[in-house]
Design a protein around this motif. Sequence first.
Motif, mmCIF file in Angstrom:
data_model
loop_
_atom_site.group_PDB
_atom_site.id
_atom_site.type_symbol
_atom_site.label_atom_id
_atom_site.label_comp_id
_atom_site.label_asym_id
_atom_site.label_seq_id
_atom_site.Cartn_x
_atom_site.Cartn_y
_atom_site.Cartn_z
ATOM 1 N N THR A 7 0.850 -1.187 0.000
ATOM 2 C CA THR A 7 0.000 0.000 0.000
ATOM 3 C C THR A 7 0.887 1.238 0.000
ATOM 4 N N SER A 8 0.268 2.389 -0.065
ATOM 5 C CA SER A 8 1.011 3.649 -0.147
ATOM 6 C C SER A 8 1.065 4.367 1.197
ATOM 7 N N LEU A 19 -6.751 -0.735 6.073
ATOM 8 C CA LEU A 19 -5.569 -1.581 5.892
ATOM 9 C C LEU A 19 -5.537 -2.689 6.937
ATOM 10 N N ARG A 20 -5.871 -2.345 8.166
ATOM 11 C CA ARG A 20 -5.934 -3.359 9.228
ATOM 12 C C ARG A 20 -7.010 -4.397 8.916
ATOM 13 N N ALA A 21 -8.127 -3.944 8.358
ATOM 14 C CA ALA A 21 -9.192 -4.878 7.979
ATOM 15 C C ALA A 21 -8.708 -5.852 6.909
ATOM 16 N N ILE A 22 -7.959 -5.365 5.926
ATOM 17 C CA ILE A 22 -7.420 -6.231 4.872
ATOM 18 C C ILE A 22 -6.510 -7.291 5.490
ATOM 19 N N ILE A 23 -5.628 -6.865 6.372
ATOM 20 C CA ILE A 23 -4.713 -7.804 7.032
ATOM 21 C C ILE A 23 -5.492 -8.818 7.866
ATOM 22 N N ASN A 24 -6.519 -8.358 8.570
ATOM 23 C CA ASN A 24 -7.338 -9.285 9.360
ATOM 24 C C ASN A 24 -8.053 -10.296 8.476
ATOM 25 N N TRP A 37 4.600 -5.208 8.022
ATOM 26 C CA TRP A 37 5.227 -3.894 8.133
ATOM 27 C C TRP A 37 4.288 -2.737 8.429
ATOM 28 N N ILE A 38 2.996 -2.938 8.306
ATOM 29 C CA ILE A 38 2.036 -1.839 8.375
ATOM 30 C C ILE A 38 2.082 -1.087 9.711
ATOM 31 N N GLU A 39 2.033 -1.805 10.821
ATOM 32 C CA GLU A 39 1.977 -1.122 12.124
ATOM 33 C C GLU A 39 3.253 -0.349 12.419
ATOM 34 N N VAL A 40 4.397 -0.913 12.054
ATOM 35 C CA VAL A 40 5.675 -0.214 12.263
ATOM 36 C C VAL A 40 5.706 1.066 11.433
ATOM 37 N N ALA A 41 5.294 0.972 10.173
ATOM 38 C CA ALA A 41 5.298 2.146 9.292
ATOM 39 C C ALA A 41 4.281 3.186 9.761
#
Length: 142
Positions: A7-8, A19-24, A37-41
């Motif tokens: 993602t951007s 984005l969290r929903a997609i990961i879930n 990497w999403i939460e760190v970013a």
Amino acid sequence: MKVHFITSRPSLENDIDRLRAIINIIHDNGHYLARDWIEVAFRRQVELKKAADNWGIIYKDNLEAIAQSDVVIAETTYENFAVGYQVAVAVQQKKPILLLRHASADKNAFATGVDDDWAQHGHYEDDTLPLIIKSFIEENDI
């Protein structure tokens, strides 16, 4: 199945819940991320208001994640060079790729022109997102 999620930076700022929903959805269907990497970013970019200082490592990590993944899911609502580059790498490596784009997004965007046997487009509303992702993963499960 191993999924690389792309993602951007604007998505991190504007759509973190999506984005969290997609990961879930990926996890709920029994699959896992090639690179988590999403939460760190998000923490670095949005909460700490810091720019990444290790782009060379991020670049290599993403290329490695694409190579190791079974499929790629890209959230393309916001146009971004890095997302486009990773999409091109995934297509070149013949990775099945789902190009997600929210229904509210610009209809005249680069990602809408990706026409390849390995690419599938998913124009979604929040309520249709789970089925689109689940169907893509089931179609490409190895």
